[in-house]
Design a protein around this motif. Structure first.
Motif, PDB file in Angstrom:
ATOM      1  N   VAL A   1       8.520  16.206 -14.638  1.00  0.00           N
ATOM      2  CA  VAL A   1       9.317  15.686 -13.538  1.00  0.00           C
ATOM      3  C   VAL A   1       9.587  16.850 -12.597  1.00  0.00           C
ATOM      4  N   CYS A   2       9.442  16.589 -11.316  1.00  0.00           N
ATOM      5  CA  CYS A   2       9.690  17.663 -10.372  1.00  0.00           C
ATOM      6  C   CYS A   2       9.679  17.141  -8.944  1.00  0.00           C
ATOM      7  N   ARG A   3      10.159  17.990  -8.082  1.00  0.00           N
ATOM      8  CA  ARG A   3      10.098  17.704  -6.653  1.00  0.00           C
ATOM      9  C   ARG A   3       8.717  18.093  -6.138  1.00  0.00           C
ATOM     10  N   THR A   4       8.393  17.608  -4.957  1.00  0.00           N
ATOM     11  CA  THR A   4       7.154  18.004  -4.296  1.00  0.00           C
ATOM     12  C   THR A   4       7.149  19.523  -4.119  1.00  0.00           C
ATOM     13  N   GLY A   5       6.014  20.137  -4.439  1.00  0.00           N
ATOM     14  CA  GLY A   5       5.878  21.576  -4.276  1.00  0.00           C
ATOM     15  C   GLY A   5       6.344  22.400  -5.461  1.00  0.00           C
ATOM     16  N   SER A   6       6.666  21.747  -6.564  1.00  0.00           N
ATOM     17  CA  SER A   6       7.184  22.464  -7.728  1.00  0.00           C
ATOM     18  C   SER A   6       6.099  22.979  -8.670  1.00  0.00           C
ATOM     19  N   GLY A   7       4.845  22.610  -8.431  1.00  0.00           N
ATOM     20  CA  GLY A   7       3.768  23.163  -9.245  1.00  0.00           C
ATOM     21  C   GLY A   7       3.025  22.182 -10.127  1.00  0.00           C
ATOM     22  N   LYS A   8       3.329  20.895 -10.026  1.00  0.00           N
ATOM     23  CA  LYS A   8       2.687  19.944 -10.928  1.00  0.00           C
ATOM     24  C   LYS A   8       1.179  19.842 -10.699  1.00  0.00           C
ATOM     25  N   THR A   9       0.742  19.827  -9.451  1.00  0.00           N
ATOM     26  CA  THR A   9      -0.691  19.745  -9.177  1.00  0.00           C
ATOM     27  C   THR A   9      -1.410  20.992  -9.671  1.00  0.00           C
ATOM     28  N   THR A  10      -0.819  22.138  -9.470  1.00  0.00           N
ATOM     29  CA  THR A  10      -1.405  23.387  -9.960  1.00  0.00           C
ATOM     30  C   THR A  10      -1.491  23.375 -11.485  1.00  0.00           C
ATOM     31  N   LEU A  11      -0.419  22.958 -12.135  1.00  0.00           N
ATOM     32  CA  LEU A  11      -0.403  22.902 -13.592  1.00  0.00           C
ATOM     33  C   LEU A  11      -1.509  21.983 -14.128  1.00  0.00           C
ATOM     34  N   ILE A  12      -1.647  20.809 -13.543  1.00  0.00           N
ATOM     35  CA  ILE A  12      -2.682  19.868 -13.994  1.00  0.00           C
ATOM     36  C   ILE A  12      -4.074  20.422 -13.694  1.00  0.00           C
ATOM     37  N   SER A  13      -4.246  21.039 -12.545  1.00  0.00           N
ATOM     38  CA  SER A  13      -5.548  21.628 -12.204  1.00  0.00           C
ATOM     39  C   SER A  13      -5.937  22.721 -13.190  1.00  0.00           C
ATOM     40  N   ALA A 151       5.909  12.707 -12.473  1.00  0.00           N
ATOM     41  CA  ALA A 151       6.740  11.749 -11.754  1.00  0.00           C
ATOM     42  C   ALA A 151       7.831  12.451 -10.969  1.00  0.00           C
ATOM     43  N   HIS A 152       8.325  11.737  -9.979  1.00  0.00           N
ATOM     44  CA  HIS A 152       9.533  12.153  -9.266  1.00  0.00           C
ATOM     45  C   HIS A 152      10.739  11.429  -9.852  1.00  0.00           C
ATOM     46  N   ARG A 153      10.504  10.221 -10.351  1.00  0.00           N
ATOM     47  CA  ARG A 153      11.589   9.378 -10.865  1.00  0.00           C
ATOM     48  C   ARG A 153      11.710   9.513 -12.382  1.00  0.00           C
ATOM     49  N   LEU A 154      12.933   9.697 -12.831  1.00  0.00           N
ATOM     50  CA  LEU A 154      13.171   9.859 -14.274  1.00  0.00           C
ATOM     51  C   LEU A 154      12.808   8.614 -15.078  1.00  0.00           C
ATOM     52  N   GLN A 155      12.976   7.408 -14.504  1.00  0.00           N
ATOM     53  CA  GLN A 155      12.681   6.204 -15.277  1.00  0.00           C
ATOM     54  C   GLN A 155      11.195   6.116 -15.663  1.00  0.00           C
ATOM     55  N   THR A 156      10.341   6.836 -14.957  1.00  0.00           N
ATOM     56  CA  THR A 156       8.921   6.846 -15.293  1.00  0.00           C
ATOM     57  C   THR A 156       8.664   7.570 -16.606  1.00  0.00           C
ATOM     58  N   VAL A 157       9.541   8.486 -16.969  1.00  0.00           N
ATOM     59  CA  VAL A 157       9.318   9.300 -18.168  1.00  0.00           C
ATOM     60  C   VAL A 157      10.404   9.107 -19.229  1.00  0.00           C
ATOM     61  N   GLU A 158      11.271   8.126 -19.037  1.00  0.00           N
ATOM     62  CA  GLU A 158      12.424   7.991 -19.929  1.00  0.00           C
ATOM     63  C   GLU A 158      12.052   7.709 -21.388  1.00  0.00           C
ATOM     64  N   ASP A 159      10.862   7.174 -21.639  1.00  0.00           N
ATOM     65  CA  ASP A 159      10.466   6.899 -23.025  1.00  0.00           C
ATOM     66  C   ASP A 159       9.536   7.980 -23.594  1.00  0.00           C
TER      67      ASP A 159
END
Length: 169
Positions: A1-13, A151-159
């Motif tokens: 979970v993170c805001r835009t620009g926090s590194g998620k795309t880099t991490l996945i790449s 995700a940006h939204r916590l409900q996407t990852v709540e489980d």
């Protein structure tokens, strides 16, 4: 979970070995696969922007025609899509809703039988019905698979079993 620009795309790449990295290794089930192509075959990525070809549903599910019609029909049913294999998809999937594109992408991933599924904002722009189908699939069809949900939204990852908050890259 993170805001835009926090590194998620880099991490996945990096995880997919699309970017070089200087230190460490990526272990999948304790193994560092040195062949990048073999390494990437362990993953299915369902992102916001998927590639769709002009052709049939069958063409878009099984480009190399390795699967039987029955396998393809079964996976469509599993993800809740009521398409015929001969139904047409126009360029970039313009005749599909965003939710249908995501479910079709999920069906592709299921056909690959990958070990790890990466969902990059996969439900951020879908309608409520498609989001329900996606969430059901994530829980039921992929219960025995590793899922990485961005995700940006916590409900996407709540489980999820573990949640990683990325901040400032």
């Amino acid at each position: 979970v993170c805001r835009t620009g926090s590194g998620k795309t880099t991490l996945i790449s990096i995880l997919l070995k699309l970017y070089p990295f200087d230190k460490g290794v990526i272990l999948i089930n304790g193994v560092n696969e040195p062949d990048s192509e073999k390494h990437r075959s362990l993953f299915s990525v369902i992102s916001q922007d998927q590639l769709f070809l002009t052709g049939t549903i069958r063409d878009n599910l099984d480009l190399f025609k390795k699967k039987s019609n029955q396998e393809l029909e079964n996976v469509l049913k599993k993800v809740g899509l009521k398409y015929s294999l001969s139904d047409l998809v126009i360029e970039r999937g313009q005749n599909l809703s965003y939710g249908e594109k995501q479910l079709l992408s999920l069906a592709r991933g299921l056909l690959q039988n990958s070990l790890i599924f990466i969902f990059d904002e996969a439900t951020s722009n879908v309608d409520p019905q498609s989001e329900t189908l996606m969430n059901k699939a994530l829980k039921e069809l992929l219960a025995d698979k590793t899922q990485i949900r961005i995700a940006h939204r916590l409900q996407t990852v709540e489980d999820c079993d573990q949640i990683l908050w990325l901040d400032h890259g």
